[in-house]
Enzyme design. Sequence first.
Site, PDB file in Angstrom:
ATOM      1  N   ASP A  43     -15.632 -45.183   9.639  1.00  0.00           N
ATOM      2  CA  ASP A  43     -14.441 -45.864   9.158  1.00  0.00           C
ATOM      3  C   ASP A  43     -13.689 -44.959   8.182  1.00  0.00           C
ATOM      4  O   ASP A  43     -14.285 -44.119   7.495  1.00  0.00           O
ATOM      5  CB  ASP A  43     -14.805 -47.169   8.445  1.00  0.00           C
ATOM      6  CG  ASP A  43     -15.251 -48.256   9.403  1.00  0.00           C
ATOM      7  OD1 ASP A  43     -15.032 -48.098  10.612  1.00  0.00           O
ATOM      8  OD2 ASP A  43     -15.833 -49.254   8.933  1.00  0.00           O
ATOM      9  N   ARG A  44     -12.405 -45.174   8.100  1.00  0.00           N
ATOM     10  CA  ARG A  44     -11.570 -44.347   7.229  1.00  0.00           C
ATOM     11  C   ARG A  44     -12.059 -44.359   5.784  1.00  0.00           C
ATOM     12  O   ARG A  44     -12.051 -43.327   5.104  1.00  0.00           O
ATOM     13  CB  ARG A  44     -10.126 -44.852   7.303  1.00  0.00           C
ATOM     14  CG  ARG A  44      -9.139 -44.049   6.481  1.00  0.00           C
ATOM     15  CD  ARG A  44      -7.726 -44.567   6.696  1.00  0.00           C
ATOM     16  NE  ARG A  44      -6.746 -43.773   5.960  1.00  0.00           N
ATOM     17  CZ  ARG A  44      -5.429 -43.963   6.017  1.00  0.00           C
ATOM     18  NH1 ARG A  44      -4.943 -44.934   6.781  1.00  0.00           N
ATOM     19  NH2 ARG A  44      -4.613 -43.204   5.315  1.00  0.00           N
TER      20      ARG A  44
END
Length: 328
Positions: free
Chosen positions: A152-153
């Site tokens: 995930d970012r």
Amino acid sequence: MKTQTSATNRDADSTPRVQLVDVPEDRAGQRLDNFLSGRLKGVPKSLIYRICRTGEVRVNGGRVKPDYRLNAGDKVRVPPVRVAERGPAEAPSDNQVGRVEASIIHEDREFLVIDKPAGVASHGGSGVSFGAIELMRAARPRDTLELAHRLDRDTSGVLVLTRKRSALTALQAAIREGRVEKRYMALIEGNLPKARLMVDAPLRKSVLQGGERMVRVDPEGKESRSHFSEVERYAGASLVEVALETGRTHQIRVHAQHLGHPLAGDEKYGDRAFNKAMREHGLKRLFLHAARFEFEIGERSYSFSAPLPPELAAVIDTLQQRRTSTPR
């Protein structure tokens, strides 16, 4: 690669046409969206997801999702896609490229591994111009780099890229077969009822009206298992290690919420009061870090690790000063 088109005289007419593409053996196991990205150069991922969702892309005559894993011999219908005429594509800045290039922790003939900074997406799309893969391709233009998995970012830590197609297919097979060990460090609210526990709760993805992606525990969801182990406890919080058996979207975050111990700094699934308390300890991001990634291919073993980044280690330092008990 065998390619058939719906019309002849392609060279005399540059108008895009439907293609039926046979998937070669060396692309077996590749995600459909990544396969399409390779064929539709310059087409944004958002458009690729849309043509999959609307059924314009089909595999063996049927609709499939963008994350469908292709098989050798599958026939992929690739629709005509027009991209608006634009000037030269924008290039990432030297600072962006340099930041990710400086995060390299290992490279050999098959793999390139980075300690991905928080705030950098794994790949571009959905409003993100450049992710880690695009930035590394800009840094290493002669390499054929592919993402072996995703983070995930907002999650930092070990992200594995491959430099050979054979390495990509071998590692993706290991991931599908559960032969990869992934361990994360997370800060959760409160203390676990036991030093070690396993969460076996199926997860289901949904998209809200505004387009926001959410994941929830649902009996109809995909099987998902996470193993939580307490590392250290503090006043109102605990540092835990999480080992994953499966790799679902937002798995650790939703399983922690399901336990009643949400992650610190989690604006989507977390607790507002707890997040506010952790900000007073200096936390400015999601406290989730991919600390270790291990696997075997043939007779060779690989183990990649990344320590807590300074901004998370500093939060732990402040919590330790107020610690009320020792680790179990």
